[in-house]
Enzyme design. Structure first.
Site, PDB file in Angstrom:
ATOM      1  CG  HIS A   1      -1.725   1.264   1.368  1.00 39.27           C
ATOM      2  ND1 HIS A   1      -1.589   2.125   2.434  1.00 39.27           N
ATOM      3  CD2 HIS A   1      -2.667   1.804   0.557  1.00 39.27           C
ATOM      4  CE1 HIS A   1      -2.431   3.146   2.291  1.00 39.27           C
ATOM      5  NE2 HIS A   1      -3.090   2.976   1.164  1.00 39.27           N
ATOM      6  CB  SER A   2       0.636   4.281   0.390  1.00 39.63           C
ATOM      7  OG  SER A   2       0.908   5.650   0.312  1.00 39.63           O
TER       8      SER A   2
END
Length: 360
Positions: free
Chosen positions: A193-194
Site C-alpha cells: 500500500h502507498s
C-alpha cells in the site's frame, strides 16, 4: 480504542511472531548491533483443510504506518487480516525496518513524521478540504476525519516516524522481505500500500520465483515524478526509488531513460510520464511473469494518476497487469486508506475474487 458497541468478532487463527533479516553493524569501538531487521506476525487460519488457500498473503503497509493497519481498524472493527483469514489465507503482517517493532538505531538516518493537518487533508477528511477534484467523492471514512473525533484520534495515535531517505528505506525493506520469503519457502501474494507499494516490485526483482502475484494498492507514483497534491521529486527508476533490474540495464536513471509525456485519458486525470517508444522501452525482466493488480479508490489523490502506473508496467514488459478502479466494481466513496474505511470488507472481497481467479 474508539468506542464501537457493535464490534464484529475476529477470525479464529494461530499466531506466531518472529523477526527476519538485518545484519551486524560495528560501531567506533568495535562493538556490534543487529540492524535492518523486520518484525513479522504470522497468522494461520483455523478453518477446514478444504478451505485453506495455496498462497500466503504478505501485507506491506505504507508510510508512517505499521502492521497494525491490517489487524484492527481505528473504529474498533476487525481489519483485513481477519477477512483474509476467514477466507483461508495464511497472513504475514510486517513492520517495515526502522519503524514500529522493527527498531531504528542512531546512524540509520534521519526520521520524520506527518502532521495531523496533512493526514486530515490526504486521508481522512478529503471531502472537507477538497484538495483534488475526486476528493468530493470521499464518504467512507468513519466520522468527520478531523482532530478531536475519536476515530481520527485513534488513527493518528498509531502513526509512526519514517526514514526520510526513501532509497535507504526501500533497500532495507527489500532485503528484509526477501528474507521473509526465503523463510516461507513457497510463492506468495504481496499486497503493498502507498509508499509500501514500491516494495513488492523490489522483492519480486530479487525473488521472482517466490512472488506469484502483486496487489498494488495505490503504489508509489506516478512514475518518475510526483504530481498533484503530492508534487515533488519522484521515483527515479519509474516505479521505485531504489535500483531495480531493467534490460537493457540502467547505470544512471537520470540519463538512461528516454521519456515521453502520456496524455491523460479522461478529464480530472493528470498526464503521466512513460518511457518513449523509441528506442524500445527498457523491460522489467524479473517482473515479467508476476501477475499484477493495481487498485485505485475513487476519492483518493491517486485516482488522478494510477492509470499511468499500470500503463508503465505493461510498457515495461509485465505481461499480466490488471488495473481496477473500485468505482468500476460498484465500490464507491473510498479514499487512500481503503483498508480501514467503513466498507473495507467490500474492497477486500474484490481482492480475494481476483486472487482466486488468477490462481484458479
Amino acid at each position: 480504542m474508539a468506542s464501537n458497541t457493535a464490534v464484529k468478532s475476529s477470525a479464529l487463527h494461530r499466531r506466531e511472531v518472529f523477526c527476519v533479516g538485518g545484519g551486524y553493524v560495528p560501531d567506533a569501538k568495535g562493538n556490534h548491533s543487529l540492524q535492518g531487521q523486520m518484525y513479522v506476525e504470522r497468522l494461520i487460519p483455523e478453518v477446514e483443510e478444504s478451505l485453506k488457500k495455496r498462497l500466503p498473503v504478505v501485507f506491506i503497509h505504507g508510510a508512517t504506518r505499521s502492521g497494525v493497519d491490517w489487524v484492527t481498524k481505528p473504529d474498533g472493527q476487525p481489519g483485513w487480516a481477519s477477512f483474509f483469514l476467514a477466507q483461508g489465507f495464511e497472513c504475514y503482517l510486517i513492520d517495515q525496518p526502522f519503524r514500529g517493532r522493527s527498531p531504528w538505531y542512531p546512524g540509520n538516518g534521519t526520521i520524520t513524521a506527518y502532521t495531523a493537518e496533512s493526514i486530515q487533508t490526504l486521508f481522512t477528511a478529503s471531502k472537507t478540504f477538497g484538495a483534488w477534484p475526486q476528493a468530493k467523492q470521499h464518504t467512507q471514512w468513519p466520522g468527520p476525519g478531523t482532530m478531536g473525533d475519536p476515530v481520527f484520534d485513534e488513527f493518528y495515535r498509531s502513526a509512526l516516524q519514517i526514514l526520510d531517505d526513501p532509497v535507504a528505506q526501500e533497500r532495507a525493506s527489500q532485503a528484509a522481505c526477501a528474507a521473509l520469503l526465503d523463510r516461507i519457502g513457497k510463492p506468495v501474494v504481496l499486497v503493498g500500500h502507498s509508499a509500501g507499494g514500491s516494495v513488492p516490485w523490489l522483492v519480486a526483482d530479487i525473488r521472482p520465483s517466490l512472488v506469484e502475484m502483486i496487489i498494488a494498492l495505490e503504489p508509489t507514483g506516478p512514475t518518475f515524478s510526483k504530481l498533484g497534491v503530492m508534487a515533488g521529486p519522484g521515483a527515479p527508476y519509474g516505479i521505485t526509488n531504489a535500483p531495480i533490474t531493467y534490460d537493457p540495464p540502467i547505470n544512471d536513471p537520470k540519463t538512461d531513460f528516454v521519456k515521453m509525456e502520456e496524455k491523460a485519458p479522461e478529464p480530472d486525470l493528470i498526464n503521466c510520464t512513460l518511457q518513449a517508444e523509441s528506442p524500445p522501452p527498457r523491460q522489467l525482466v524479473n517482473l515479467r511473469d508476476v501477475r499484477v493488480l493495481v487498485v485505485t479508490a475513487p476519492a483518493s489523490y491517486h485516482a488522478q494518476y494510477d492509470w499511468g502506473t499500470a500503463r508503465y508496467l505493461r510498457q515495461a514488459g509485465v505481461k499480466d497487469v490488471e488495473y481496477v478502479r473500485l468505482s468500476e466494481k460498484g465500490i464507491y466513496g473510498n479514499g487512500h486508506m481503503m483498508m480501514i474505511e467503513k466498507n473495507s470488507d467490500e474492497v477486500a472481497a474484490e481482492l480475494v475474487r481476483w486472487i482466486n481467479g488468477a490462481s484458479g
